[in-house]
Design a protein around this motif. Sequence first.
Motif, short mmCIF file in Angstrom:
data_model
loop_
_atom_site.label_atom_id
_atom_site.label_comp_id
_atom_site.label_asym_id
_atom_site.label_seq_id
_atom_site.Cartn_x
_atom_site.Cartn_y
_atom_site.Cartn_z
N VAL A 227 1.28 -1.23 -0.20
CA VAL A 227 -0.19 0.00 0.17
C VAL A 227 1.33 1.47 0.02
CG1 VAL A 227 -1.53 1.86 1.66
CG2 VAL A 227 -2.47 -1.18 0.99
N ARG A 228 1.85 0.89 0.77
CA ARG A 228 2.65 2.38 1.10
C ARG A 228 3.97 2.61 -0.72
NH1 ARG A 228 2.85 4.17 5.50
NH2 ARG A 228 2.17 2.96 7.59
N GLU A 229 4.01 1.60 -1.05
CA GLU A 229 4.58 1.83 -2.34
C GLU A 229 3.58 2.38 -3.32
OE1 GLU A 229 7.59 -1.81 -1.19
OE2 GLU A 229 5.92 -1.90 -3.05
N LEU A 230 2.65 1.90 -3.54
CA LEU A 230 1.67 1.97 -4.21
C LEU A 230 1.02 3.54 -4.23
CD1 LEU A 230 -1.56 -0.93 -4.74
CD2 LEU A 230 0.55 -0.32 -6.92
N CYS A 231 1.54 4.35 -2.90
CA CYS A 231 0.59 5.89 -2.83
C CYS A 231 1.54 6.23 -3.24
CB CYS A 231 0.02 5.73 -1.46
SG CYS A 231 -2.01 5.15 -0.70
N ALA A 232 3.22 6.04 -2.68
CA ALA A 232 4.08 6.80 -3.00
C ALA A 232 4.40 6.70 -5.09
CB ALA A 232 5.76 6.37 -2.51
N TRP A 233 3.87 5.51 -5.45
CA TRP A 233 3.93 5.75 -7.35
C TRP A 233 3.21 6.13 -7.46
CZ3 TRP A 233 0.51 4.14 -10.84
CH2 TRP A 233 1.36 3.91 -11.70
N ARG A 234 1.93 6.26 -6.70
CA ARG A 234 0.79 7.53 -7.20
C ARG A 234 0.91 8.84 -6.79
NH1 ARG A 234 -5.48 6.49 -4.03
NH2 ARG A 234 -3.95 7.76 -2.34
N ASP A 235 1.81 9.46 -5.94
CA ASP A 235 1.72 10.54 -5.49
C ASP A 235 2.51 10.61 -7.09
OD1 ASP A 235 4.11 12.69 -3.95
OD2 ASP A 235 1.66 12.10 -3.49
N LEU A 236 3.46 10.20 -6.79
CA LEU A 236 4.64 11.05 -7.55
C LEU A 236 4.42 10.44 -9.82
CD1 LEU A 236 7.56 11.50 -8.26
CD2 LEU A 236 8.65 9.40 -8.59
N MET A 237 3.76 10.30 -9.76
CA MET A 237 3.27 10.56 -10.63
C MET A 237 2.09 10.86 -11.12
SD MET A 237 4.53 7.28 -12.17
CE MET A 237 4.28 7.20 -13.95
N ALA A 238 1.13 11.58 -10.48
CA ALA A 238 0.14 12.50 -10.70
C ALA A 238 1.31 13.97 -10.23
CB ALA A 238 -0.35 12.53 -8.46
N ARG A 239 1.82 14.13 -10.20
CA ARG A 239 3.04 15.01 -10.07
C ARG A 239 3.13 15.35 -10.98
NH1 ARG A 239 4.13 17.51 -4.57
NH2 ARG A 239 3.58 15.76 -3.23
N ILE A 240 3.85 14.00 -12.07
CA ILE A 240 5.00 14.16 -13.05
C ILE A 240 3.97 14.81 -14.20
CG2 ILE A 240 5.74 12.62 -14.94
CD1 ILE A 240 6.93 10.79 -12.08
N HIS A 241 2.74 14.23 -14.13
CA HIS A 241 1.66 14.25 -15.17
C HIS A 241 0.45 15.09 -15.25
CE1 HIS A 241 3.65 9.89 -15.89
NE2 HIS A 241 2.82 10.09 -16.95
N ASP A 242 0.81 16.06 -14.06
CA ASP A 242 -0.13 17.09 -13.37
C ASP A 242 -1.34 15.94 -13.17
OD1 ASP A 242 -1.28 19.99 -14.24
OD2 ASP A 242 -1.04 19.56 -12.35
N GLU A 243 -1.29 15.30 -12.55
CA GLU A 243 -3.14 15.00 -12.75
C GLU A 243 -3.31 14.70 -10.95
OE1 GLU A 243 -4.01 13.28 -16.91
OE2 GLU A 243 -4.64 14.30 -14.90
N SER A 244 -4.99 14.87 -10.74
CA SER A 244 -4.78 14.69 -8.63
C SER A 244 -4.67 12.87 -9.32
CB SER A 244 -6.27 14.66 -8.97
OG SER A 244 -7.44 14.18 -9.78
N THR A 245 -4.41 12.89 -7.83
CA THR A 245 -3.55 10.81 -7.39
C THR A 245 -5.15 10.05 -7.61
OG1 THR A 245 -4.71 11.49 -4.77
CG2 THR A 245 -1.98 11.76 -5.83
N ARG A 246 -6.35 10.85 -7.54
CA ARG A 246 -7.66 10.01 -7.39
C ARG A 246 -8.06 9.85 -8.41
NH1 ARG A 246 -9.68 15.19 -7.13
NH2 ARG A 246 -11.58 15.82 -8.18
N TYR A 247 -7.30 10.44 -9.89
CA TYR A 247 -7.48 10.18 -11.09
C TYR A 247 -6.53 8.91 -11.72
CZ TYR A 247 -6.44 10.37 -16.51
OH TYR A 247 -7.04 10.13 -17.72
#
Length: 866
Positions: A356-376
């Motif tokens: 869960v921690r790894e996926l949330c960290a990856w999600r946070d980083l990818m959201a920042r890189i692509h300028d997307e919300s984490t929920r998207y």
Amino acid sequence: MVVNEKVKLAITVASLVAATVLFVAEYRRRRRKPTSSPSSCYLHSDKKPQFGFKRILADNSYSGFKHLKKVSSSSTDKPSNCHPYETEITALLENPRLDEFEFLRGEYSLEMSESYVWVETEFELEKLAETLAKQKVFAVDTEQHSLRSFLGFTALIQISTQEEDFLVDTIALHDAMSILRPVFSNPDICKVFHGADNDVLWLQRDFHIYVVNMFDTAKACEVLAKPQRSLAYLLESVCGVATNKLLQREDWRQRPLSEEMVRYARTDAHYLLYIANNMTAELRQLGIEDSSSPDDKFSFLLEACRRSNMICLQLYTKETEDFPGNAAASSLIYRHLNGHEDNSSISLDAKFQELVRELCAWRDLMARIHDESTRYVLSDQAVIALASKQPSTSEEIYDSVAQADLASESSPSAVICSHLDDVYQITQHKLGKLDVILPLVLDKCLGTDGTCPISVFNYSLLVNFNTKLTHRSAPKKNAHKNLKRFTRKTSRDLFVKKFSCKAPVYHNCRIYANDGRLLCYCDRRKLEWYMSRGLAKLVEEDPLAIMLLFEPKGRPEDEGNDFYIQSKKNICVGCGEGNHYLRYRIIPSCYRVHFPEHLKSHRSHDIVLLCVDCHEVAHAAAERYKKEVATEFGIPLFVRRVMDSKEAQGAECESTGESEDAGVSPLHLRTAAMALLRHGNRMPSSRREELLQTVKMYYGGRDITEEDLEKALLIGMSPHERRKLERKKGVSLKQENGTNDADANSFEEAPPEGDMNGESSVAGDDSGGDGAPELNDTQCNGNILHQQNSKLSLLGHGPHGKQVVEYLLKEYGEDGVRDFCQRWRKVFVDALHPRHLPGGWDVTHSGRRDFGEFSVYNPTKKVSTG
């Protein structure tokens, strides 16, 4: 012949069915992309409108937000990130310009014309700035987009004068919006908003625009104690205009806007000046009717202005955490742990939690890189699904995400489809520890051979990402207890940050009688109440002290109430913690709200400050003692079952000695009903039956229908929560035999003369204005069952509290209530052993008092006012 026709028809139908099956299979095959090529990032073909912005004030990096630095002679003495217009706003707080509150000139038609001005070029924006600079007042509203952006951005600004409506395309003009900064910061021009708490922050975040001199119609609603405070309510009640608030969720990035969206956007700003004009008239009239002196007629308008301009002092900040996605992961794990009573379940598995921690960290980083919300990028339910199932192939990953988000048309997201290999590597634990995974992902996306386009939103991630990783304090791997402890600590820190008091509670200002004797310590607003009415004079400025110009009713020392003439420290009374604290009510409100006025007016004696840890101990003890009270008096804590109004009138309280088992908590009821409605058909039969029994207990054991489950969702729901649910469902959810919602935060005037009860900021408002909740306050203001009471507490103790107090008054009179209060104080002391209680605090405190001539608690005044 007939047989041949039937055969042909059968062949035709079979052919159509086969073609449909092939089409669906091909569609799914094309839609599903279980692997991704090195250059397959969707951003190469899907150009996002915000990627055209050249100047970004709040990027997606981990660096803090830098506010505008206003060049002035005094700016060198101020902190580096203070409010650039603090001086101007403070001046308005101290000297409101009431003479300028004429929002309309001459006649005004409520008919909105078809013409408006669409502003999309820099030249048009400059013309708008010139027009606004000549105005004394104009109305403003904004529309935001947050789903396809990490921090969100302003997509449209609506501005209305009395003559024209302007729609400013902030996407096309993003880099030129500073042209409007001077008019928004001009203290000589009043800006009218509705519910501007977020708007002022968004304008700062996107354009360095700071609002100075505001009138917020939502704050005026508070002061006027309107039954509702939404703009939709004001539009309908004041202007007779209906609006569809569901349009607020539309994608405001689209150009051109539809006619319906344009009309909605114009409506939100067009009528604000008319609404503000009506509300200021009401405020003036209320001040005249309620004034106790000729100079007091603007008191309500003053309060509305003060509250409005306080919003302007807010400063936008970027949320920070010690490691990417850590807060979201901790919250997810904590919620999942609480949802599984069997500790042997997968929720306690260390691999599950680490994934869960790894996926949330990856999600946070990818959201920042692509300028997307984490929920998207990846929903919470999809994270849990992946961590629980731990799929072994890319296709299984895709299916798990799609299954978790069946209701979402955009899931799996373009980010998942473009970077499916990353998720596969993480779920298979092929990339190593989390500290190693994220730099690899970042370099793969934005490095020299990165697959994703670099923009102003994500460029700075490359600069300061490594510094973020060095501060991580994650638990050891495969350690259940450490993970649980770490999760609890993180959740606690988040709770403290969100709910603890944001400012000192005790100001320790002093009030003296006209003979020089000290009457009490109190806060600044109480002093201002007396000064504004000419009932006191200032005798000291540091610390503030006033002397009353009339004879108060009683003296604290004469009544044995030494507590009120003691200064108080802003620390936890239990352990002395001074970094954070919350208010705690020693006597639960479900009882105290039903006390006679003269026995509950001394609120401050039984409201103390506790840190989160002491608060938890005290609250647990209070809940245990409530069960003892329920058993002693034979009055259940919870509503036994649903009754209609006739049953409620004819029902008698059963004195069977049952307590909690006699009913079900509305909190548990709502949770069970929601789970059954959402996942009832998919959950295990044993769990489904367990939840059904919870709901059946509330409905008296009878079989329940889906309609019963829908009604159960409303139990204990505040008016605001119910309206939010109505908007989400697009229907009106009315409770049977229900009355109109009462606003729980109605405004009452400041403390009355002679009310020497210490630290209370506003009569009827124990919160002190800092927004910190009192977790022991069940907020049970109702006197009857939930169908007739929109404010039934989630703890469900409202009817119980009323019946207990009525029993005490009937059997023992006021002495019974005083004894009851003393019992609760002893429970508090025995549970916490507080070492830092203020001087004069006493378990045997009586609290009885007489009311002065001007007191708002005085029964004769209430009768005359009525």
